[in-house]
Design a protein around this motif. Structure first.
Motif, PDB file in Angstrom:
ATOM      1  N   ILE A   2      13.257  11.349   7.128  1.00 28.48           N
ATOM      2  CA  ILE A   2      11.716  11.168   6.804  1.00 28.48           C
ATOM      3  C   ILE A   2      12.075   9.314   6.777  1.00 28.48           C
ATOM      4  O   ILE A   2      13.264   9.408   5.876  1.00 28.48           O
ATOM      5  CB  ILE A   2      10.885  11.641   6.725  1.00 28.48           C
ATOM      6  N   ASP A   3      11.877   8.707   7.447  1.00 26.67           N
ATOM      7  CA  ASP A   3      11.711   7.188   7.421  1.00 26.67           C
ATOM      8  C   ASP A   3      11.242   7.076   6.002  1.00 26.67           C
ATOM      9  O   ASP A   3      10.425   7.052   5.887  1.00 26.67           O
ATOM     10  CB  ASP A   3      10.608   6.503   8.311  1.00 26.67           C
ATOM     11  N   SER A   4      11.917   6.232   4.720  1.00 21.99           N
ATOM     12  CA  SER A   4      11.765   6.507   3.504  1.00 21.99           C
ATOM     13  C   SER A   4      10.461   5.512   3.347  1.00 21.99           C
ATOM     14  O   SER A   4       9.641   5.301   2.449  1.00 21.99           O
ATOM     15  CB  SER A   4      12.802   5.601   3.093  1.00 21.99           C
ATOM     16  N   ASN A   5      10.002   4.632   4.845  1.00 24.51           N
ATOM     17  CA  ASN A   5       8.749   3.624   4.287  1.00 24.51           C
ATOM     18  C   ASN A   5       7.171   4.450   5.040  1.00 24.51           C
ATOM     19  O   ASN A   5       6.540   4.183   4.601  1.00 24.51           O
ATOM     20  CB  ASN A   5       8.786   2.798   5.043  1.00 24.51           C
ATOM     21  N   PRO A   7       5.971   7.625   3.199  1.00 22.75           N
ATOM     22  CA  PRO A   7       5.852   7.578   1.691  1.00 22.75           C
ATOM     23  C   PRO A   7       4.809   6.258   1.224  1.00 22.75           C
ATOM     24  O   PRO A   7       3.991   6.640   0.366  1.00 22.75           O
ATOM     25  CB  PRO A   7       6.525   8.314   0.341  1.00 22.75           C
ATOM     26  N   ILE A   8       5.472   5.381   1.782  1.00 25.94           N
ATOM     27  CA  ILE A   8       4.894   4.356   0.981  1.00 25.94           C
ATOM     28  C   ILE A   8       3.467   3.505   1.838  1.00 25.94           C
ATOM     29  O   ILE A   8       2.536   3.250   1.428  1.00 25.94           O
ATOM     30  CB  ILE A   8       5.953   3.023   1.339  1.00 25.94           C
ATOM     31  N   LEU A  25       3.888   4.635  -7.067  1.00 24.60           N
ATOM     32  CA  LEU A  25       4.634   4.576  -6.588  1.00 24.60           C
ATOM     33  C   LEU A  25       6.097   4.383  -7.687  1.00 24.60           C
ATOM     34  O   LEU A  25       7.034   4.117  -7.345  1.00 24.60           O
ATOM     35  CB  LEU A  25       5.391   3.752  -5.443  1.00 24.60           C
ATOM     36  N   LYS A  27       6.471   1.416  -8.338  1.00 23.69           N
ATOM     37  CA  LYS A  27       7.095  -0.518  -6.908  1.00 23.69           C
ATOM     38  C   LYS A  27       6.803  -1.047  -7.886  1.00 23.69           C
ATOM     39  O   LYS A  27       4.753  -1.462  -8.246  1.00 23.69           O
ATOM     40  CB  LYS A  27       7.787  -0.054  -6.581  1.00 23.69           C
ATOM     41  N   GLN A  35       7.683  -3.978   1.658  1.00 23.59           N
ATOM     42  CA  GLN A  35       8.189  -2.950   3.145  1.00 23.59           C
ATOM     43  C   GLN A  35       6.924  -2.192   3.963  1.00 23.59           C
ATOM     44  O   GLN A  35       7.847  -2.267   4.571  1.00 23.59           O
ATOM     45  CB  GLN A  35       8.410  -1.900   1.219  1.00 23.59           C
ATOM     46  N   GLN A  72       5.161  14.562   6.763  1.00 26.90           N
ATOM     47  CA  GLN A  72       5.620  14.527   5.891  1.00 26.90           C
ATOM     48  C   GLN A  72       5.290  16.087   5.669  1.00 26.90           C
ATOM     49  O   GLN A  72       6.373  17.028   4.184  1.00 26.90           O
ATOM     50  CB  GLN A  72       4.540  13.853   4.918  1.00 26.90           C
ATOM     51  N   LYS A  76       8.583  18.957   4.329  1.00 32.71           N
ATOM     52  CA  LYS A  76       8.347  19.656   2.823  1.00 32.71           C
ATOM     53  C   LYS A  76       8.431  21.321   3.165  1.00 32.71           C
ATOM     54  O   LYS A  76       9.265  22.221   3.024  1.00 32.71           O
ATOM     55  CB  LYS A  76       6.860  19.667   1.771  1.00 32.71           C
TER      56      LYS A  76
END
Length: 92
Positions: A2-5, A7-8, A25, A27, A35, A72, A76
């Motif tokens: 999945i695009d890593s963005n 969860p952000i 996160l 960060k 991001q 998401q 999982k």
């Protein structure tokens, strides 16, 4: 997978701010801001209305949020299903 963005994006949407999402996160708020901005540019859709009071999802953002949560969750579950298959194969 999945695009890593995603969860952000979900974290910012849930928490309503770059700072709180950054804490969650681990960060910096600036990194989260960059991001999210980059992600919006990448998909060509404004997902958030920004104000000093925090972040608010746009109408498009609300739609995207529902689908992002589904993706998401589905990802999982896909890993869990694959793991169960793998465990049975290794147990034989």
């Amino acid at each position: 997978m999945i695009d890593s963005n995603l969860p952000i994006f979900i974290s910012v949407a849930d928490l309503g701010s770059f700072s709180r999402a950054g804490c969650q996160l681990k960060k910096s708020p600036q990194t989260i801001f960059r991001q999210i901005s980059s992600f919006e540019n990448k998909i060509g859709i404004k997902l958030f209305d920004r104000s000093p009071a925090g972040m608010k999802l746009t109408q498009a953002g609300r739609s995207f949020y529902k689908d992002a949560r589904f993706l998401q969750s589905f990802a999982k579950e896909a890993v869990k299903r694959a793991d169960r298959k793998s465990t049975r194969l290794n147990s034989s």
